[in-house]
Design an enzyme around this catalytic site. Structure first.
Site, PDB file in Angstrom:
ATOM      1  CB  SER A 682      53.103  63.944 -21.527  1.00  0.00           C
ATOM      2  OG  SER A 682      51.997  63.797 -22.383  1.00  0.00           O
ATOM      3  CE  LYS A 725      49.002  63.984 -19.384  1.00  0.00           C
ATOM      4  NZ  LYS A 725      50.455  64.199 -19.578  1.00  0.00           N
TER       5      LYS A 725
END
Length: 782
Positions: A682, A725
């Site tokens: 990511s 996140k």
């Protein structure tokens, strides 16, 4: 009395009494209760004349006022031997049957029935075949008595003395347990031989039932007699020993074990096993080493709650209040518990659910288990599986081992004293395996609703029903849980708390709890909201609230010390005084960087403690095109860095970068916090942004964070853990977040105020990322 005499003494017109549920046969004496007005009038009419009355049975006993159509045609003329009038207006009579008759005509019905009758003659002689039938009938009648039918001896003797076939058939039929319509059928059989055949048929059916009942009785008696015999012998032995003064404590102990086994309400299989072990113990010398092993085994069997259950609360409103009172948020978990309660209220035969709570430490996975137990009205059991490597910890050791014990499952159920507790298995993701076996394989049976109704512990060697237990497991990561075990559980994810949620939890739960535990009161200590927010922002950085609780506890300890030293009045902790208790701030809250910099981009990662913000640094040096990666990066992250470099090389011209930079320069990518291992795809677009910034000299906006996987063509692929996140970005004060366009569907899980306070921009390509993240290129004049 001869047939001729009967015909001359019985007139052809008689009063008639209809009977209910009673058939009267000739030559038999029966008591008769008369209650209906018309019947009493008929009885009185007979008493005034020749004491003769016609008795015929009703076709349906429930008819109170029968007419001619409701009464059979054939009955019996009787002589009234005695009559007694009762105080309630009814009468009791003793009558003797005289002869069958057929009703020819009803002459009157008021004040009583009066009928014209025809007497039915029957021959008294019997041929050889009829005599054989009579002997068979008498033999079967005696056989019925032997099989347990309550027939007095004088009745049997009377049957043996009857020589007329018809009279014998009537006598036997009267003493059989036949229905009214069956007795009426025999009464209407005017031919004596036919009557004997019909009676014999009914008697054969009765014999079959009696023989079957006798067989069943003998089997039951055999089983009972063995148990009773053992009991009587044991009681006699006990009495003899007491008389001789030899009744010792050992026998008393055996008797006590036997009583406890009977009271434990075990299943038949387990009780049989327990009694077998007790029998071994009785025969074994008390000095033998194995006696203590058997005693311990029996104690475990007796101590288990084979039938004891907690009465469940099935009040959804009360359960909702308890769950809300103990925990803030966690709506998905609460909904699942209320759904279980609702279904359980509709059906009594529901297996307990097996839930798996997955989330970072400190978010309330274990404590919500206690609240679930309280809302259901059940006992709560918690077992930590962290570090368990031996299968016997779950299933127990076999009794052949010295010091063997049941596994943790059975031990915990025994301690709870109920067979339907809420059973929490903490840290199921940290179970290991070695040469002693794999504990997760043993958990497969425990956590399978189709199998755990007969869970076999190695120590007990007897099935125990775990289907009523509500199992809850907790884990920080799903990756380390074997797929087969994971498939048996319903996974519920616990997200990290937002700053607002932490502030609410601290105000409502943590501060009152710590104040009370430290012997303080609200009149001694007040921590205002701004101080709590400061602690959350600058003294903790976590997904849960454990660090926050420790910080509050540290403040309480210092205030408690001052109170003991004699400080008067109330202590108020504000944002300005927090540092006096907790020291300098440990973390910086606000923007990721204080200024825009070249070669530094802000990324978002997900860890087992929740989401976090990372900074990826890239710098260029003279060299030969080497790519240097530091910061303890995993293989996937290293490959993402190589893909990012390849993308930058392929688009160098459009980005204003020297296409041959790889021949003259080395690129060094570093991810700070080098002691912590990092991996995952990511951070691909974050590394590409840092490289593009370092090579082009364009600064990266400090208020922009990003997450996404990069391909060689520059496409941005979706990632996991978006909610965590974005919560981390919000906590760090990020203003703009770039996310893959395919992750837009995951925004439903993100709290609305987080989405409102940040600009969340979906991107499809690396070109979109660089336009948003980098400052525009400076235009050069000509």
């Amino acid at each position: 009395m001869s047939t001729q005499d009967t015909q001359t003494t019985i007139p052809d017109v008689l009063p008639l009494i209809p009977l209910r549920d009673l058939i009267v046969f000739p030559n038999l004496v029966v008591p008769l209760f008369v209650g209906r007005e018309r019947s009493i009038n008929a009885l009185e009419e007979a008493m005034r004349n020749d004491h003769l009355v016609a008795l015929v049975t009703q076709k349906a006993a429930e008819i109170q006022d029968p007419g001619p159509d409701d009464i059979y045609d054939i009955g019996c003329v009787v002589s009234i031997l005695q009559e007694l009038k009762l105080p309630d207006g009814t009468a009791k009579a003793l009558v003797e049957g005289r002869q069958r008759f057929r009703v020819l005509e009803y002459l009157e019905s008021d004040p009583h029935f009066s009928v014209r009758i025809e007497l039915i003659d029957e021959p008294a002689e019997a041929d050889v075949e009829t005599q054989a039938l009579m002997r068979t009938l008498v033999g079967d009648f005696e056989r019925a008595s032997e099989l347990g039918k309550p027939i007095p001896q004088e009745v049997l003797m009377a049957a043996n003395g009857i020589e007329e076939p018809g009279r014998l058939a009537d006598f036997v039929a009267f003493h059989l347990s036949l229905k009214v319509d069956e007795k009426q059928e025999i009464l209407e059989a005017t031919e004596a031989k036919l009557r004997i055949v019909k009676t014999a048929d009914f008697l054969h059916k009765e014999l079959e039932i009696l023989e079957l009942g006798s067989k069943i009785q003998s089997r039951v008696k055999e089983q009972m007699s063995k148990t009773q015999r053992e009991y009587f012998l044991r009681e006699q032995l006990k009495a003899i020993q007491q008389e001789l003064g030899q009744y010792d404590e050992v026998q008393a102990e055996m008797d006590e074990y036997r009583e406890k086994i009977a009271a434990a309400k075990m299943s038949e299989v387990v009780e049989e096993k327990a009694l077998k072990e007790l029998s071994r113990l009785e025969k074994m010398p008390q000095a033998a080493a194995e006696t203590s092993v058997i005693r311990t085994y029996l104690d475990w069997l007796i101590g288990l709650p084979w039938a004891n259950e907690d009465d469940e609360k099935l009040d959804l409103i009360a359960a909702q209040e308890i769950l809300d009172e103990d925990h803030y948020g966690l709506e998905k978990v609460k909904e699942r518990i209320l759904e279980y309660l609702a279904v359980h209220k509709l059906t009594d035969h529901m297996r307990g659910p097996i839930l798996c709570f997955v989330g970072p430490p400190g978010v309330g996975k274990t404590s919500i288990g206690k609240s679930i137990a309280r809302s259901l009205g059940r006992q709560f059991i918690r077992v930590s599986l962290g570090g368990v490597r031996d299968e016997a910890e779950i299933r127990g050791h076999r009794r052949t081992y010295v010091g063997a014990l049941p596994g943790r499952i059975i031990q915990s159920i025994s301690q709870a004293g109920t067979r339907n507790p809420v059973f929490m298995m903490d840290e199921v993701d940290k179970v290991g395996a070695d040469f002693r076996g794999d504990p997760t394989s043993a958990l497969l049976e425990v956590l399978d609703p189709e199998q755990n109704s007969s869970f076999q512990d190695h120590y007990l060697e007897a099935p125990f029903d775990l289907s009523n237990v509500m199992f809850i497991t907790t884990a920080n990561l799903l990756d380390t849980i074997p797929p087969a075990l994971r498939d048996r559980m319903e996974i519920i994810h616990f997200p990290g708390y937002t700053e607002d949620e932490k502030l609410h939890i601290a105000t409502r739960y943590l501060v009152p709890k710590q104040v009370k535990e430290h012997g303080l009161s609200p009149s001694k200590l007040v921590i205002d909201g701004s101080a709590l927010q400061e602690i959350i922002r600058r003294y903790t950085r976590e997904a849960g609230v454990r660090g926050l609780e420790r910080s509050i506890a540290a403040i309480c300890r210092q205030v408690a010390r001052k109170v003991v030293e004699g400080k008067k009045g109330k202590t108020s902790v504000t944002v300005r005084t927090v540092h006096k208790y907790l020291g300098p701030a440990k973390f910086t809250f606000g923007l990721a960087e204080k200024s825009d910099e070249v070669g530094v981009s802000t990324g978002l990662v997900w860890t087992e403690v929740g989401g976090d913000v990372i900074f990826i640094e890239a710098t260029i040096m003279k060299g030969k095109g080497s790519l240097i990666l530091t910061g303890q990066l995993g293989d996937v992250m290293r490959e993402s860095a190589q893909a990012a470099v390849s993308y930058i090389r392929s688009t160098a011209k459009s980005l204003g970068i020297d296409p041959d930079f790889n021949e003259k320069m080395d690129i060094h990518i570093h991810v700070p916090a080098a002691a912590i291992p990092k991996d995952g795809p990511s951070a691909g677009i974050t590394m590409a942004t840092a490289i593009a910034s370092a090579l082009s000299g364009r600064t990266v906006h400090r208020s922009v964070a990003m997450t996404g996987e990069i391909t060689l063509r520059g496409r941005v692929l979706p990632i996991g853990g978006l909610k965590e996140k974005l919560l981390a970005a919000h906590r760090a004060g990020i203003e703009t977040v770039l996310i893959p366009k395919d992750n837009v569907r995951d925004l439903e899980l993100v709290p609305s105020h987080v989405q409102e306070e940040m600009e969340i921009i979906p991107v499809e390509s690396m070109g979109d990322v660089l336009k948003r993240a980098l400052e525009p290129a400076k235009k050069t004049g000509h």
